[in-house]
Design a protein around this motif. Structure first.
Motif, PDB file in Angstrom:
ATOM      1  N   SER A 135      10.321 -22.228  -7.785  1.00 35.01           N
ATOM      2  CA  SER A 135      10.289 -21.238  -8.853  1.00 35.01           C
ATOM      3  C   SER A 135       8.909 -20.597  -8.896  1.00 35.01           C
ATOM      4  CB  SER A 135      10.587 -21.900 -10.200  1.00 35.01           C
ATOM      5  OG  SER A 135      11.890 -22.446 -10.213  1.00 35.01           O
ATOM      6  N   PHE A 136       8.866 -19.308  -9.215  1.00 30.77           N
ATOM      7  CA  PHE A 136       7.611 -18.557  -9.225  1.00 30.77           C
ATOM      8  C   PHE A 136       7.456 -17.835 -10.560  1.00 30.77           C
ATOM      9  CE2 PHE A 136       8.831 -19.118  -4.846  1.00 30.77           C
ATOM     10  CZ  PHE A 136       7.645 -19.458  -4.230  1.00 30.77           C
ATOM     11  N   ASP A 137       6.253 -17.886 -11.089  1.00 31.31           N
ATOM     12  CA  ASP A 137       5.942 -17.261 -12.373  1.00 31.31           C
ATOM     13  C   ASP A 137       5.787 -15.756 -12.169  1.00 31.31           C
ATOM     14  OD1 ASP A 137       4.951 -16.379 -14.784  1.00 31.31           O
ATOM     15  OD2 ASP A 137       3.319 -17.855 -14.895  1.00 31.31           O
ATOM     16  N   PRO A 138       6.656 -14.931 -12.777  1.00 27.61           N
ATOM     17  CA  PRO A 138       6.557 -13.477 -12.563  1.00 27.61           C
ATOM     18  C   PRO A 138       5.256 -12.884 -13.085  1.00 27.61           C
ATOM     19  CG  PRO A 138       8.130 -13.966 -14.305  1.00 27.61           C
ATOM     20  CD  PRO A 138       7.784 -15.275 -13.664  1.00 27.61           C
ATOM     21  N   ALA A 139       4.591 -13.583 -14.012  1.00 35.96           N
ATOM     22  CA  ALA A 139       3.310 -13.074 -14.518  1.00 35.96           C
ATOM     23  C   ALA A 139       2.257 -13.037 -13.410  1.00 35.96           C
ATOM     24  CB  ALA A 139       2.821 -13.943 -15.672  1.00 35.96           C
ATOM     25  N   GLU A 140       2.459 -13.852 -12.365  1.00 38.45           N
ATOM     26  CA  GLU A 140       1.485 -13.927 -11.281  1.00 38.45           C
ATOM     27  C   GLU A 140       1.710 -12.864 -10.207  1.00 38.45           C
ATOM     28  OE1 GLU A 140       1.288 -17.932  -9.841  1.00 38.45           O
ATOM     29  OE2 GLU A 140       0.706 -18.740 -11.802  1.00 38.45           O
ATOM     30  N   ARG A 141       2.644 -11.947 -10.454  1.00 38.36           N
ATOM     31  CA  ARG A 141       2.788 -10.819  -9.530  1.00 38.36           C
ATOM     32  C   ARG A 141       2.668  -9.473 -10.242  1.00 38.36           C
ATOM     33  NH1 ARG A 141       7.843 -13.615  -8.914  1.00 38.36           N
ATOM     34  NH2 ARG A 141       9.593 -12.641  -9.997  1.00 38.36           N
ATOM     35  N   VAL A 142       2.100  -9.475 -11.433  1.00 33.95           N
ATOM     36  CA  VAL A 142       1.833  -8.223 -12.131  1.00 33.95           C
ATOM     37  C   VAL A 142       0.564  -7.598 -11.552  1.00 33.95           C
ATOM     38  CG1 VAL A 142       1.277  -7.141 -14.344  1.00 33.95           C
ATOM     39  CG2 VAL A 142       2.982  -8.979 -14.240  1.00 33.95           C
ATOM     40  N   ASN A 143       0.723  -6.420 -10.982  1.00 30.51           N
ATOM     41  CA  ASN A 143      -0.378  -5.686 -10.340  1.00 30.51           C
ATOM     42  C   ASN A 143      -1.078  -6.505  -9.254  1.00 30.51           C
ATOM     43  OD1 ASN A 143       0.117  -3.363 -11.774  1.00 30.51           O
ATOM     44  ND2 ASN A 143      -1.458  -3.742 -13.306  1.00 30.51           N
ATOM     45  N   GLN A 144      -0.310  -7.337  -8.591  1.00 33.43           N
ATOM     46  CA  GLN A 144      -0.800  -8.068  -7.423  1.00 33.43           C
ATOM     47  C   GLN A 144       0.402  -8.613  -6.666  1.00 33.43           C
ATOM     48  OE1 GLN A 144      -3.120 -11.512  -8.555  1.00 33.43           O
ATOM     49  NE2 GLN A 144      -1.674 -12.117 -10.144  1.00 33.43           N
ATOM     50  N   PHE A 145       0.163  -9.001  -5.412  1.00 32.29           N
ATOM     51  CA  PHE A 145       1.233  -9.584  -4.621  1.00 32.29           C
ATOM     52  C   PHE A 145       1.244 -11.103  -4.775  1.00 32.29           C
ATOM     53  CE2 PHE A 145       1.052  -5.520  -2.292  1.00 32.29           C
ATOM     54  CZ  PHE A 145       2.405  -5.213  -2.356  1.00 32.29           C
ATOM     55  N   GLN A 146       2.432 -11.632  -4.925  1.00 34.08           N
ATOM     56  CA  GLN A 146       2.652 -13.072  -5.022  1.00 34.08           C
ATOM     57  C   GLN A 146       3.413 -13.498  -3.771  1.00 34.08           C
ATOM     58  OE1 GLN A 146       5.735 -14.369  -7.818  1.00 34.08           O
ATOM     59  NE2 GLN A 146       4.317 -15.905  -8.612  1.00 34.08           N
ATOM     60  N   THR A 147       2.805 -14.374  -2.970  1.00 37.39           N
ATOM     61  CA  THR A 147       3.454 -14.849  -1.752  1.00 37.39           C
ATOM     62  C   THR A 147       4.491 -15.901  -2.112  1.00 37.39           C
ATOM     63  OG1 THR A 147       1.430 -14.463  -0.481  1.00 37.39           O
ATOM     64  CG2 THR A 147       3.081 -15.893   0.511  1.00 37.39           C
ATOM     65  N   VAL A 148       5.738 -15.668  -1.689  1.00 39.24           N
ATOM     66  CA  VAL A 148       6.829 -16.586  -2.032  1.00 39.24           C
ATOM     67  C   VAL A 148       7.402 -17.302  -0.815  1.00 39.24           C
ATOM     68  CG1 VAL A 148       7.433 -15.352  -4.153  1.00 39.24           C
ATOM     69  CG2 VAL A 148       8.554 -14.718  -1.999  1.00 39.24           C
ATOM     70  N   VAL A 149       7.135 -16.781   0.380  1.00 40.52           N
ATOM     71  CA  VAL A 149       7.541 -17.429   1.628  1.00 40.52           C
ATOM     72  C   VAL A 149       6.368 -17.333   2.591  1.00 40.52           C
ATOM     73  CG1 VAL A 149       9.098 -17.341   3.618  1.00 40.52           C
ATOM     74  CG2 VAL A 149       9.993 -16.867   1.337  1.00 40.52           C
ATOM     75  N   ALA A 150       6.018 -18.457   3.235  1.00 35.28           N
ATOM     76  CA  ALA A 150       4.881 -18.452   4.155  1.00 35.28           C
ATOM     77  C   ALA A 150       4.934 -19.681   5.051  1.00 35.28           C
ATOM     78  CB  ALA A 150       3.560 -18.436   3.373  1.00 35.28           C
ATOM     79  N   PRO A 151       4.307 -19.620   6.232  1.00 42.18           N
ATOM     80  CA  PRO A 151       4.223 -20.793   7.090  1.00 42.18           C
ATOM     81  C   PRO A 151       2.992 -21.650   6.815  1.00 42.18           C
ATOM     82  CG  PRO A 151       3.392 -18.902   8.273  1.00 42.18           C
ATOM     83  CD  PRO A 151       3.813 -18.400   6.910  1.00 42.18           C
ATOM     84  N   ASP A 152       2.114 -21.176   5.901  1.00 44.82           N
ATOM     85  CA  ASP A 152       0.796 -21.790   5.767  1.00 44.82           C
ATOM     86  C   ASP A 152       0.306 -21.874   4.321  1.00 44.82           C
ATOM     87  OD1 ASP A 152       0.481 -19.112   5.243  1.00 44.82           O
ATOM     88  OD2 ASP A 152      -1.161 -18.789   6.665  1.00 44.82           O
ATOM     89  N   ASP A 153       1.230 -21.907   3.355  1.00 45.66           N
ATOM     90  CA  ASP A 153       0.838 -21.879   1.945  1.00 45.66           C
ATOM     91  C   ASP A 153       1.717 -22.856   1.174  1.00 45.66           C
ATOM     92  OD1 ASP A 153       0.305 -21.318  -0.714  1.00 45.66           O
ATOM     93  OD2 ASP A 153       0.324 -19.138  -0.464  1.00 45.66           O
ATOM     94  N   ASP A 154       1.117 -23.929   0.677  1.00 45.28           N
ATOM     95  CA  ASP A 154       1.882 -24.965  -0.033  1.00 45.28           C
ATOM     96  C   ASP A 154       2.519 -24.450  -1.319  1.00 45.28           C
ATOM     97  OD1 ASP A 154       1.276 -26.807   1.922  1.00 45.28           O
ATOM     98  OD2 ASP A 154      -0.401 -27.694   0.822  1.00 45.28           O
TER      99      ASP A 154
END
Length: 236
Positions: A135-154
């Motif tokens: 689950s991802f907090d939508p507040a953390e993608r306001v006027n910025q990019f929030q990475t939700v899928v990655a090979p190198d980000d826990d």
């Protein structure tokens, strides 16, 4: 810099009563030789499923399958024994690997569900099937990019590919840059809502722009907007 524009109204479309789906790339009965894939991105389906309906159990192998609910919730069940409900602001990824069977249903009986189904060709074939959901907090993608899928980000869901998926919610007039994560990758930008300009190309709801042979994207939200970026290798 190279680009390809995929307008929303030029997507493939199927309707089966229980399913209304728009295809950005050739899929099922929809075939366009100009839209087979974008690098390692093979499928981007924009699916609306009526209440209580869904995809019965079916197999996959050697594909990274990402599900992003935009409205409602999706009920998932697979042959690894995993059962889960995927809600708005959740992201699910399934590495089909050597082979997996799964089903996807609208969790609710009385309202539609809308979700993106994204297939990415894997980096390594025949890995053990695996499932991840966060689950991802939508507040953390306001006027910025929030990475939700990655090979190198826990903090993100893990993918068996040098690919990154990022979501952003931007206020009208906001400008930002996006640096492509790996040399040789391209970005498929898909507008979920609103309108944006990317490197001087204006895009509207459900339009997409593939862009490669460039290191950075310049983005302006011309209205309040939601944007998905899919950063993928252009060759295996």
């Amino acid at each position: 810099m190279k680009t390809i524009l995929h307008a929303a109204d030029r997507r493939g479309h199927v309707s089966f009563g229980w399913l209304d789906s728009h295809h950005s790339f050739s899929f099922g009965n929809y075939y366009d030789p100009e839209k087979l894939h974008f690098g390692m991105l093979r499928v981007l389906n924009d699916d609306i499923i009526t209440g209580g309906s869904g995809f019965g159990t079916h197999p996959h192998d050697n594909m990274e399958i990402v599900s992003i609910p935009l409205q409602g919730a999706i009920e998932h069940k697979d042959s690894t024994g995993t059962q889960a409900v995927i809600n708005v602001n959740d992201v699910q990824i399934m590495s089909a690997g050597t082979g997996i069977k799964h089903s996807e249903y609208n969790h609710y009986k009385d309202k539609d569900a809308n979700f993106l189904q994204i297939w990415i060709i894997p980096k390594k074939r025949n890995i053990e099937p695996r499932y991840d959901q966060k689950s991802f907090d939508p507040a953390e993608r306001v006027n910025q990019f929030q990475t939700v899928v990655a090979p190198d980000d826990d903090k993100a869901t893990w993918i068996n590919q040098d690919a990154w998926l990022s979501l952003g919610n931007f206020k009208g007039g906001f400008t930002t840059s996006y640096v492509i994560k790996k040399a040789g990758n391209g970005v498929y930008a898909f507008v979920l809502n609103g309108s944006v300009t990317i490197n001087e190309q204006t895009l509207y709801k459900r339009d997409a722009l593939g862009i490669w042979d460039i290191e950075q994207l310049e983005i302006e939200a011309t209205t309040d907007s939601e944007l998905l970026l899919i950063d993928v290798p252009m060759v295996a």
